[in-house]
Design a protein around this motif. Structure first.
Motif, PDB file in Angstrom:
ATOM      1  N   GLY A   1      34.773-131.465  30.426  1.00 11.54           N
ATOM      2  CA  GLY A   1      34.213-132.281  29.269  1.00 11.54           C
ATOM      3  C   GLY A   1      34.840-131.851  27.947  1.00 11.54           C
ATOM      4  O   GLY A   1      34.467-132.472  26.933  1.00 11.54           O
ATOM      5  N   THR A   2      35.872-130.797  27.933  1.00 13.70           N
ATOM      6  CA  THR A   2      36.191-130.460  26.509  1.00 13.70           C
ATOM      7  C   THR A   2      37.210-131.454  25.713  1.00 13.70           C
ATOM      8  O   THR A   2      36.919-131.617  24.602  1.00 13.70           O
ATOM      9  N   SER A   3      37.694-132.462  26.511  1.00 11.39           N
ATOM     10  CA  SER A   3      38.505-133.362  25.547  1.00 11.39           C
ATOM     11  C   SER A   3      37.479-134.393  25.054  1.00 11.39           C
ATOM     12  O   SER A   3      37.708-134.679  23.829  1.00 11.39           O
ATOM     13  N   LEU A   4      36.514-134.847  25.678  1.00  7.78           N
ATOM     14  CA  LEU A   4      35.306-135.782  25.130  1.00  7.78           C
ATOM     15  C   LEU A   4      34.875-135.002  24.076  1.00  7.78           C
ATOM     16  O   LEU A   4      34.734-135.459  22.761  1.00  7.78           O
ATOM     17  N   VAL A   5      34.505-133.817  24.048  1.00  6.91           N
ATOM     18  CA  VAL A   5      33.506-132.830  23.186  1.00  6.91           C
ATOM     19  C   VAL A   5      34.697-132.866  21.853  1.00  6.91           C
ATOM     20  O   VAL A   5      34.197-133.205  20.573  1.00  6.91           O
ATOM     21  N   ALA A   6      35.800-132.442  22.109  1.00  6.66           N
ATOM     22  CA  ALA A   6      36.721-132.369  20.971  1.00  6.66           C
ATOM     23  C   ALA A   6      37.024-133.640  20.255  1.00  6.66           C
ATOM     24  O   ALA A   6      37.232-133.576  19.140  1.00  6.66           O
TER      25      ALA A   6
ATOM     26  N   VAL B   1      37.261-133.938   9.652  1.00 12.10           N
ATOM     27  CA  VAL B   1      37.705-133.122  10.799  1.00 12.10           C
ATOM     28  C   VAL B   1      38.928-133.802  11.451  1.00 12.10           C
ATOM     29  O   VAL B   1      39.056-135.077  11.439  1.00 12.10           O
ATOM     30  N   GLY B   2      39.898-133.071  11.768  1.00 18.76           N
ATOM     31  CA  GLY B   2      41.173-133.644  12.583  1.00 18.76           C
ATOM     32  C   GLY B   2      41.536-132.501  13.709  1.00 18.76           C
ATOM     33  O   GLY B   2      40.904-131.799  13.819  1.00 18.76           O
ATOM     34  N   GLY B   3      42.581-133.106  14.435  1.00 14.58           N
ATOM     35  CA  GLY B   3      42.936-132.203  15.528  1.00 14.58           C
ATOM     36  C   GLY B   3      44.439-132.751  15.841  1.00 14.58           C
ATOM     37  O   GLY B   3      45.075-133.321  15.025  1.00 14.58           O
TER      38      GLY B   3
ATOM     39  N   THR C   1      52.728-133.570  23.959  1.00 10.53           N
ATOM     40  CA  THR C   1      52.299-132.533  24.889  1.00 10.53           C
ATOM     41  C   THR C   1      51.157-132.931  25.892  1.00 10.53           C
ATOM     42  O   THR C   1      50.505-133.741  25.404  1.00 10.53           O
ATOM     43  N   GLN C   2      50.832-132.230  26.729  1.00 16.74           N
ATOM     44  CA  GLN C   2      49.725-132.339  27.773  1.00 16.74           C
ATOM     45  C   GLN C   2      48.489-132.377  26.787  1.00 16.74           C
ATOM     46  O   GLN C   2      47.772-131.309  26.449  1.00 16.74           O
ATOM     47  N   GLN C   3      47.623-133.553  26.779  1.00 16.98           N
ATOM     48  CA  GLN C   3      46.360-133.510  26.155  1.00 16.98           C
ATOM     49  C   GLN C   3      46.237-133.047  24.925  1.00 16.98           C
ATOM     50  O   GLN C   3      45.256-132.849  24.203  1.00 16.98           O
ATOM     51  N   ASP C   4      47.436-132.984  24.182  1.00 18.59           N
ATOM     52  CA  ASP C   4      47.652-132.474  22.782  1.00 18.59           C
ATOM     53  C   ASP C   4      46.972-131.289  22.632  1.00 18.59           C
ATOM     54  O   ASP C   4      46.200-130.959  21.620  1.00 18.59           O
ATOM     55  N   GLU C   5      47.044-130.152  23.414  1.00 17.49           N
ATOM     56  CA  GLU C   5      46.325-129.127  23.649  1.00 17.49           C
ATOM     57  C   GLU C   5      47.233-127.975  22.859  1.00 17.49           C
ATOM     58  O   GLU C   5      48.499-128.044  23.002  1.00 17.49           O
ATOM     59  N   GLY C   6      46.570-127.110  22.046  1.00 16.63           N
ATOM     60  CA  GLY C   6      47.344-126.033  21.282  1.00 16.63           C
ATOM     61  C   GLY C   6      48.236-125.240  22.301  1.00 16.63           C
ATOM     62  O   GLY C   6      49.263-124.581  21.681  1.00 16.63           O
ATOM     63  N   GLN C   7      47.782-124.800  23.603  1.00 16.27           N
ATOM     64  CA  GLN C   7      48.391-123.961  24.145  1.00 16.27           C
ATOM     65  C   GLN C   7      49.932-124.242  24.263  1.00 16.27           C
ATOM     66  O   GLN C   7      50.742-123.537  24.685  1.00 16.27           O
ATOM     67  N   PHE C   8      50.077-125.673  24.527  1.00 15.76           N
ATOM     68  CA  PHE C   8      51.554-126.072  24.496  1.00 15.76           C
ATOM     69  C   PHE C   8      52.398-126.423  23.236  1.00 15.76           C
ATOM     70  O   PHE C   8      53.476-126.907  23.562  1.00 15.76           O
ATOM     71  N   LEU C   9      51.772-125.965  22.214  1.00 12.57           N
ATOM     72  CA  LEU C   9      52.442-125.908  21.015  1.00 12.57           C
ATOM     73  C   LEU C   9      52.661-124.568  20.341  1.00 12.57           C
ATOM     74  O   LEU C   9      52.887-124.365  19.022  1.00 12.57           O
ATOM     75  N   GLN C  10      52.749-123.504  21.328  1.00  9.38           N
ATOM     76  CA  GLN C  10      53.142-122.415  20.726  1.00  9.38           C
ATOM     77  C   GLN C  10      53.799-121.496  21.682  1.00  9.38           C
ATOM     78  O   GLN C  10      53.891-121.949  23.199  1.00  9.38           O
TER      79      GLN C  10
ATOM     80  N   SER D   1      39.572-130.931   6.102  1.00 10.03           N
ATOM     81  CA  SER D   1      39.148-129.331   5.565  1.00 10.03           C
ATOM     82  C   SER D   1      38.616-128.600   7.075  1.00 10.03           C
ATOM     83  O   SER D   1      38.492-127.434   6.763  1.00 10.03           O
ATOM     84  N   CYS D   2      38.714-129.433   8.087  1.00  4.20           N
ATOM     85  CA  CYS D   2      38.340-128.666   9.369  1.00  4.20           C
ATOM     86  C   CYS D   2      39.283-129.281  10.485  1.00  4.20           C
ATOM     87  O   CYS D   2      39.465-130.513  10.489  1.00  4.20           O
ATOM     88  N   VAL D   3      39.746-128.297  11.267  1.00  3.92           N
ATOM     89  CA  VAL D   3      40.513-128.764  12.606  1.00  3.92           C
ATOM     90  C   VAL D   3      40.079-128.315  13.776  1.00  3.92           C
ATOM     91  O   VAL D   3      39.527-127.432  13.748  1.00  3.92           O
ATOM     92  N   VAL D   4      40.480-128.966  14.667  1.00  2.00           N
ATOM     93  CA  VAL D   4      39.677-128.909  16.033  1.00  2.00           C
ATOM     94  C   VAL D   4      40.859-128.682  16.991  1.00  2.00           C
ATOM     95  O   VAL D   4      41.899-129.328  17.223  1.00  2.00           O
ATOM     96  N   GLU D   5      40.821-127.371  18.037  1.00  2.54           N
ATOM     97  CA  GLU D   5      41.945-127.163  19.059  1.00  2.54           C
ATOM     98  C   GLU D   5      41.104-127.228  20.256  1.00  2.54           C
ATOM     99  O   GLU D   5      40.173-126.618  20.175  1.00  2.54           O
ATOM    100  N   LYS D   6      41.568-127.888  21.192  1.00  4.37           N
ATOM    101  CA  LYS D   6      41.148-127.831  22.506  1.00  4.37           C
ATOM    102  C   LYS D   6      42.237-127.402  23.663  1.00  4.37           C
ATOM    103  O   LYS D   6      43.181-127.977  23.903  1.00  4.37           O
ATOM    104  N   THR D   7      41.698-126.298  24.305  1.00  2.66           N
ATOM    105  CA  THR D   7      42.346-125.648  25.374  1.00  2.66           C
ATOM    106  C   THR D   7      41.650-125.077  26.492  1.00  2.66           C
ATOM    107  O   THR D   7      40.569-124.332  25.912  1.00  2.66           O
TER     108      THR D   7
END
Length: 302
Positions: A16-21, A30-32, A38-47, A98-104
């Motif tokens: 349920g991480t995608s839903l919560v994020a 807040v943004g993300g 990339t897959q699910q716009d996850e930060g792990q695939f952007l580094q 002002s705030c950003v969310v990253e989900k991995t």
């Protein structure tokens, strides 16, 4: 962006991480990551600083890799790598928030390392019933239910070990979140310094129900074994016998030639009993009952 706040969401795949994020990032302040390709716009695939989940074995498997559990002692935490990681993410996050969310997913077991990069970050850890999680993941994973249960416990036992060293976190049970998303998002937003806003995401409260029916069928099948003797297969409903025969042929002629002789797609009484005997008490420590997929109780250890 000076004074920007960071929220990192983690939890094993299909928890349920995608839903919560997504709900959290729906706030006007807040943004993300979006439209990254990339897959699910996850930060792990952007580094390219630390290994992503696919390099660690993939969904339902990554906890078995020696590099999966990352702490403040991780080898990649050098000054150059920290700068590289921050630069990789900062240029992809919306600059007007002002705030950003990253989900991995593996944020669940690498929060201590991320905390070295973003010292004032908040972590949101999402837990979902381990049986539901295993039933969901096994549809596109080649892991057994037993392996998925072990993976779930490894990840969450690491989380318990890590929590005393994580400065700012909140634990969210998926089953609780879908029943009151507004209240839980308000709590997280307030802790980040933002006023309440309406959660616009559509949240389904019955998503565990389909897995509950599957689980009851599995429980029923587990009773085929009585006093060491398996009951006559002909006593099973005809629709189940047809599906069982079909799955066996799929395994024999299509799956095993490619994936090996140990692959098993059916889930019978032997594995059910193994799960019940080996893991029921462990699941209860995290607030989940083995035979109740629709609820949870207070965790004894989180």
């Amino acid at each position: 962006m000076g004074g920007r706040k960071y929220i990192f969401v983690g939890g094993v795949h299909r928890s349920g991480t995608s839903l919560v994020a997504s709900c959290l990032a729906g706030h006007s302040m807040v943004g993300g990551f979006t439209n990254t390709g990339t897959q699910q716009d996850e930060g792990q695939f952007l580094q390219n600083v630390y290994p992503n989940v696919n390099q660690l074995g993939g969904a339902g498997m990554f906890s078995f890799h020696g590099a999966a559990h990352m702490t403040e002692s991780a080898d990649w935490l050098t000054q150059d790598n920290i700068k590289n990681l921050r630069d990789s993410w900062e240029r992809m996050w919306p600059g007007d928030k002002s705030c950003v969310v990253e989900k991995t997913p593996q944020n669940l077991i690498m929060a201590r390392a991320i905390q070295e990069v973003y010292s004032d970050a908040m972590f949101v850890f999402v837990l979902r019933h381990p049986i539901v999680n295993a039933l969901a993941v096994r549809k596109w994973s080649h892991s057994s239910m037993t392996s998925l249960a072990i993976h779930w416990l490894r990840c969450h036992n690491w989380l318990v070990e890590d929590l005393p060293k994580i400065k700012n976190y909140i634990i969210v049970n998926y089953e609780d979140f879908v029943s009151r998303p507004q209240e839980i998002c308000d709590i997280i937003w307030e802790r980040s310094g933002f006023a309440s806003e309406k959660v616009n995401n559509r949240v389904t409260t019955s998503s565990n129900a389909s897995y509950e029916s599957k689980w009851k069928e599995i429980q029923s099948r587990s009773r085929l074994k009585l006093d060491g003797q398996e009951l006559d297969q002909n006593t099973l409903p005809i629709d189940y016998r047809v599906r069982l025969a079909y799955s066996r042929r799929v395994i024999k002629y299509l799956v095993r030639p490619f994936w090996g002789a140990d692959v098993e797609l059916t889930f019978g009484h032997r594995e059910y009993e193994t799960l019940r005997i080996e893991f029921a008490k462990e699941f209860e420590r995290f607030g989940y009952k083995f035979d109740d997929l629709l609820g949870f109780s207070s965790s004894q250890i989180l």
